[in-house]
Design a protein around this motif. Structure first.
Motif, PDB file in Angstrom:
ATOM      1  N   ARG A 207      -4.967  10.376  19.141  1.00 13.33           N
ATOM      2  CA  ARG A 207      -5.629  10.416  17.582  1.00 13.33           C
ATOM      3  C   ARG A 207      -5.596   9.034  16.916  1.00 13.33           C
ATOM      4  NH1 ARG A 207      -4.545  13.014  12.852  1.00 13.33           N
ATOM      5  NH2 ARG A 207      -4.048  14.685  12.856  1.00 13.33           N
ATOM      6  N   VAL A 208      -6.084   8.510  16.416  1.00 15.22           N
ATOM      7  CA  VAL A 208      -5.288   8.089  14.603  1.00 15.22           C
ATOM      8  C   VAL A 208      -4.710   8.305  13.817  1.00 15.22           C
ATOM      9  CG1 VAL A 208      -5.428   5.862  12.867  1.00 15.22           C
ATOM     10  CG2 VAL A 208      -6.743   5.800  15.535  1.00 15.22           C
TER      11      VAL A 208
ATOM     12  N   GLY B  34       0.854  -1.339   0.238  1.00 16.44           N
ATOM     13  CA  GLY B  34      -0.103  -0.830   0.059  1.00 16.44           C
ATOM     14  C   GLY B  34       0.490   1.063  -0.208  1.00 16.44           C
ATOM     15  N   HIS B  35       0.094   2.227   0.551  1.00 12.98           N
ATOM     16  CA  HIS B  35       0.577   3.783   0.276  1.00 12.98           C
ATOM     17  C   HIS B  35       1.139   4.214   1.817  1.00 12.98           C
ATOM     18  CE1 HIS B  35       1.148   3.637  -4.086  1.00 12.98           C
ATOM     19  NE2 HIS B  35      -0.658   3.826  -4.013  1.00 12.98           N
ATOM     20  N   VAL B  36       0.125   4.067   2.536  1.00 19.08           N
ATOM     21  CA  VAL B  36       0.443   4.256   3.938  1.00 19.08           C
ATOM     22  C   VAL B  36      -0.249   4.028   4.405  1.00 19.08           C
ATOM     23  CG1 VAL B  36      -0.293   7.276   2.219  1.00 19.08           C
ATOM     24  CG2 VAL B  36      -2.595   5.280   3.073  1.00 19.08           C
ATOM     25  N   GLU B  37       0.104   4.145   6.106  1.00 19.30           N
ATOM     26  CA  GLU B  37      -0.480   2.614   6.956  1.00 19.30           C
ATOM     27  C   GLU B  37      -1.318   3.760   8.518  1.00 19.30           C
ATOM     28  OE1 GLU B  37       3.257   1.207   7.944  1.00 19.30           O
ATOM     29  OE2 GLU B  37       3.891   2.465   9.483  1.00 19.30           O
ATOM     30  N   MET B  38      -1.890   3.328   9.142  1.00 21.14           N
ATOM     31  CA  MET B  38      -2.771   3.803  10.077  1.00 21.14           C
ATOM     32  C   MET B  38      -1.789   3.310  11.221  1.00 21.14           C
ATOM     33  SD  MET B  38      -6.653   3.989  10.351  1.00 21.14           S
ATOM     34  CE  MET B  38      -6.159   1.747  10.414  1.00 21.14           C
ATOM     35  N   LYS B  39      -1.879   3.831  11.905  1.00 19.68           N
ATOM     36  CA  LYS B  39      -1.025   4.161  13.331  1.00 19.68           C
ATOM     37  C   LYS B  39      -1.748   4.580  15.031  1.00 19.68           C
ATOM     38  CE  LYS B  39       3.538   6.632  14.168  1.00 19.68           C
ATOM     39  NZ  LYS B  39       4.273   6.446  15.069  1.00 19.68           N
ATOM     40  N   TYR B  40      -1.995   5.082  15.899  1.00 25.21           N
ATOM     41  CA  TYR B  40      -2.357   5.521  17.024  1.00 25.21           C
ATOM     42  C   TYR B  40      -1.129   6.038  17.308  1.00 25.21           C
ATOM     43  CZ  TYR B  40      -4.791   7.081  21.476  1.00 25.21           C
ATOM     44  OH  TYR B  40      -4.912   7.948  22.359  1.00 25.21           O
ATOM     45  N   ASP B  41      -1.586   7.517  17.075  1.00 20.59           N
ATOM     46  CA  ASP B  41      -0.271   8.448  17.907  1.00 20.59           C
ATOM     47  C   ASP B  41      -0.971   9.441  19.474  1.00 20.59           C
ATOM     48  OD1 ASP B  41       0.882  11.745  18.950  1.00 20.59           O
ATOM     49  OD2 ASP B  41       1.795  11.282  16.514  1.00 20.59           O
TER      50      ASP B  41
END
Length: 206
Positions: free
Chosen positions: A178-179, A166-173
């Motif tokens: 927030r995500v 993929g191009h981006v990844e999601m994580k909790y900051d």
């Protein structure tokens, strides 16, 4: 489907759809009808309403990316001329027939095909899925939006040119509480399983 029933269905299709720009092919006990995109709704309507066919049920609808496909030419479409197609799997409950219908989008850059929701309302989520995963537009769909990927997702993950990571990844900051999205940090690579076999594997021991 038995050979006799397959032959009977093929004859019905040839007679009823005579004059239409279609191609009927048979393989592995199944019939596929290739339809030009401009004739799709008219042909679909006949398939559903004609008493000798009666394909009243849309079992499935899916998109296909043929950019790396390597089989023979499809009825006037040279290999590589058309990249995206939509495939419909139909069932006639009355006659116990099954049929596959394939239609190619004419524009590879902006693939668009008429929605069949007016004929089979059950196409709603199927068409949204093909839109989400392949970027195929369904003309006159009343609510064409993503259904599987996230709201802010960019791209179409089932296209052959979409990277596996993929191009981006999601994580909790934890600082922003927030995500968030960020560029992918995984290095792209092909994963090949490492297999160890005994020297005599698969051979009869003497």
């Amino acid at each position: 489907m038995t050979d006799s029933r397959l032959e009977k269905l093929a004859k019905h299709l040839e007679k009823i759809l005579e004059g239409q720009e279609i191609d009927i092919s048979r393989a592995l006990g199944e019939i596929t009808v290739l339809v030009h995109s401009r004739d799709l709704l008219g042909v679909i309507e006949i398939l559903k309403t004609h008493e000798d066919l009666g394909f009243d049920t849309l079992v499935d609808l899916c998109g296909v990316d043929y950019s790396e496909y390597s089989t023979e030419t499809y009825a006037g479409y040279k290999r590589g001329d058309r990249r995206f197609a939509v495939v419909y799997h139909l069932l006639s409950v009355k006659h116990n027939y099954r049929l596959r219908v394939r239609v190619f989008a004419e524009d590879n850059e902006f693939p668009a095909i008429d929605s069949v929701m007016s004929i089979w309302p059950s196409a709603n989520w199927f068409e949204r899925e093909a839109f989400d995963l392949f970027g195929i537009i369904f003309n006159n769909h009343p609510d064409l939006r993503r259904i599987l990927t996230d709201y802010g997702f960019i791209g179409n993950p089932f296209r052959k040119d979409f990277p596996l990571s993929g191009h981006v990844e999601m994580k909790y900051d934890p600082d922003q509480k927030r995500v968030i999205y960020q560029p992918v940090t995984i290095d792209p690579r092909e994963i090949t399983p490492y297999i160890i076999r005994e020297e005599q594997y698969g051979r009869e021991k003497v």
